[in-house]
Design a protein around this motif. Structure first.
Motif, PDB file in Angstrom:
ATOM      1  N   GLN A 247       5.294 -14.292  -4.156  1.00 52.70           N
ATOM      2  CA  GLN A 247       5.277 -13.191  -5.330  1.00 52.70           C
ATOM      3  C   GLN A 247       3.935 -13.145  -5.808  1.00 52.70           C
TER       4      GLN A 247
ATOM      5  N   GLU B 291      -3.138 -14.977   4.423  1.00 49.08           N
ATOM      6  CA  GLU B 291      -2.550 -14.227   5.399  1.00 49.08           C
ATOM      7  C   GLU B 291      -1.817 -14.857   6.648  1.00 49.08           C
TER       8      GLU B 291
ATOM      9  N   SER C  88      -2.588  -6.592  -1.294  1.00 49.96           N
ATOM     10  CA  SER C  88      -1.760  -5.307  -1.266  1.00 49.96           C
ATOM     11  C   SER C  88      -1.554  -4.808   0.311  1.00 49.96           C
ATOM     12  N   GLU C  89      -2.608  -4.990   0.833  1.00 43.10           N
ATOM     13  CA  GLU C  89      -2.353  -4.652   2.210  1.00 43.10           C
ATOM     14  C   GLU C  89      -1.701  -5.733   2.838  1.00 43.10           C
TER      15      GLU C  89
ATOM     16  N   PHE D 286       0.580  -7.548   2.073  1.00 48.25           N
ATOM     17  CA  PHE D 286       2.056  -7.338   1.761  1.00 48.25           C
ATOM     18  C   PHE D 286       2.500  -6.167   2.614  1.00 48.25           C
ATOM     19  N   VAL D 287       1.928  -4.943   2.713  1.00 48.82           N
ATOM     20  CA  VAL D 287       2.520  -3.991   3.495  1.00 48.82           C
ATOM     21  C   VAL D 287       2.593  -4.292   4.857  1.00 48.82           C
ATOM     22  N   ARG D 288       1.774  -4.993   5.175  1.00 45.92           N
ATOM     23  CA  ARG D 288       1.596  -5.406   6.674  1.00 45.92           C
ATOM     24  C   ARG D 288       2.671  -6.181   7.075  1.00 45.92           C
ATOM     25  N   TYR D 289       3.059  -7.007   6.588  1.00 45.20           N
ATOM     26  CA  TYR D 289       3.842  -8.267   6.672  1.00 45.20           C
ATOM     27  C   TYR D 289       5.252  -8.002   6.027  1.00 45.20           C
ATOM     28  N   LYS D 290       5.378  -7.121   5.384  1.00 44.06           N
ATOM     29  CA  LYS D 290       6.666  -6.919   4.514  1.00 44.06           C
ATOM     30  C   LYS D 290       7.190  -8.330   4.011  1.00 44.06           C
ATOM     31  N   ASN D 291       6.302  -8.934   3.364  1.00 40.78           N
ATOM     32  CA  ASN D 291       6.534 -10.411   3.204  1.00 40.78           C
ATOM     33  C   ASN D 291       5.755 -10.815   2.109  1.00 40.78           C
ATOM     34  N   ASP D 292       6.261 -11.294   0.846  1.00 35.07           N
ATOM     35  CA  ASP D 292       5.250 -12.041  -0.101  1.00 35.07           C
ATOM     36  C   ASP D 292       6.074 -12.955  -0.788  1.00 35.07           C
TER      37      ASP D 292
END
Length: 386
Positions: free
Chosen positions: A374, A315, A362-363, A365-371
């Motif tokens: 991948q 994270e 998944s949470e 990715f949504v929280r930071y809008k960054n992956d």
């Protein structure tokens, strides 16, 4: 020889474990600052780094060596499964505070107990004939003798229930009162003289973004003496008596630290500096690091083994943290670890946490809008479990 006498006040003597704040899932009661070090709140401006560590009762014998090397503030979270373990904890912490000045002065203890605490067996007190075993030279022997007073029922409860590692880490972290927190496990021993060296470094540290400072960790053969410097550590590595942490059992655990680069720099350094930046971040990387305690909390849905530390570091990476490796400070873990068959209970905990991690990532990715790695596209069978 040292022994608490009949009139000695036991540690935590005024602590009532029948109440306390609950964790978010109401699985555990928490007692923050159950026992303060005598100098724990002194001179915060002179102490920039606090060591936060966590342990169950049976591993608390590691604290004297940690404290011998870390001459500074320590926030220690301890898990007591029931009344028997709490009484053992009282005696052993009393012993440590009488024997070791740095623990008495600088170690503050926080307690975590399970919801089932009152359902486990009780013990009135440790028999007085235990006094003769309280020898300041032998903390391992002292704790081993005390642990014999746990009943079979308490031991069976411990086997059935998972150890709440991330609850403990959060508890230890929040107990620190300094700007920077050095989060470790109880069996991770800091290098000698690291407190003044790190204090000097952080007085002038200038980080323009979210930063974490990695302290490299090495396994040290039990036949060796703990090295007093980076130079001494290098000599042990050349003799085959030390090596990077988890190098043989789980290389992804520490690989991104780039030990080769760290070892290639001068071993005669006297001041802490940044050796290099972590540029090859690996999924499942879980270094021991120092950071301002605004870093993401450890997710308390992960219980037992698997995905406890690396999920939090993942994270941090997704949130944009940069990891800097420091030198010449380091930490050591006793024993050269070997691959061996894991017990069924540990694999069960890994599997349970793996399923939780699918939701967690998944949470994130949504929280930071960054992956950037991948990882959401990775298949379950591609996930390597520690």
């Amino acid at each position: 020889m040292l022994a608490p006498n009949n009139t000695a006040t036991l540690a935590f003597d005024n602590v009532d474990l029948s109440y306390g704040r609950w964790d978010n899932q109401q699985l555990y009661r928490i007692k923050d600052f159950a026992l303060l070090g005598e100098q724990y709140m002194d001179s915060p401006e002179a102490n920039l780094v606090c060591l936060a560590t966590q342990t169950s009762v049976e591993r608390l014998n590691s604290l004297p060596q940690v404290a011998a090397n870390w001459q500074g503030k320590m926030s220690v979270a301890v898990f007591a499964a029931g009344h028997e373990e709490f009484v053992i904890l009282q005696y052993f912490v009393t012993y440590m505070r009488l024997c070791f000045a740095n623990i008495r002065e600088n170690a503050t203890f926080h307690l975590l107990t399970p919801r089932d605490y009152d359902k486990l067996p009780r013990v009135a007190a440790i028999p007085l004939n235990m006094k003769g075993k309280f020898d300041c030279q032998y903390p391992d022997r002292t704790l081993k003798a005390l642990l014999k007073f746990r009943s079979l029922r308490t031991l069976q409860w411990r086997q059935r229930n998972t150890y709440p590692q991330n609850h403990m880490r959060n508890l230890a972290r929040k107990g620190c009162q300094t700007k920077y927190v050095f989060l470790t496990d109880i069996d991770i021993v800091p290098s000698t003289n690291s407190v003044p060296q790190l204090n000097q470094f952080f007085r002038t540290a200038n980080c323009s973004k979210s930063c974490a400072y990695v302290i490299p960790t090495f396994e040290i053969d039990v036949r060796a003496t703990f090295p007093r410097s980076k130079n001494g550590l290098v000599r042990l590595i050349r003799k085959g008596l030390a090596r990077p942490f988890h190098e043989k059992v789980f290389i992804y655990n520490q690989y991104a630290t780039n030990f080769s680069k760290w070892l290639s720099t001068s071993s005669n350094e006297t001041e802490v500096s940044v050796s290099h930046i972590v540029t090859n971040f690996e999924f499942l990387y879980e270094p021991f690091y120092i950071a301002v305690d605004t870093a993401p909390a450890h997710d308390e849905r992960f219980l037992g083994y698997g995905f406890t530390r690396n999920s939090q570091v993942y994270e941090m990476h997704i949130a944009g943290y940069q990891f800097y490796v420091l030198s010449p400070v380091f930490t050591g873990h006793w024993g050269l670890q070997r691959k061996q068959a894991r017990p069924a209970w540990r694999e069960q905990q890994n599997n349970a946490n793996r399923r939780k991690f699918d939701v967690f990532k998944s949470e994130i990715f949504v929280r930071y809008k960054n992956d950037p790695r991948q990882l959401l596209k990775a298949k379950k069978n591609q996930i390597i479990v520690k």
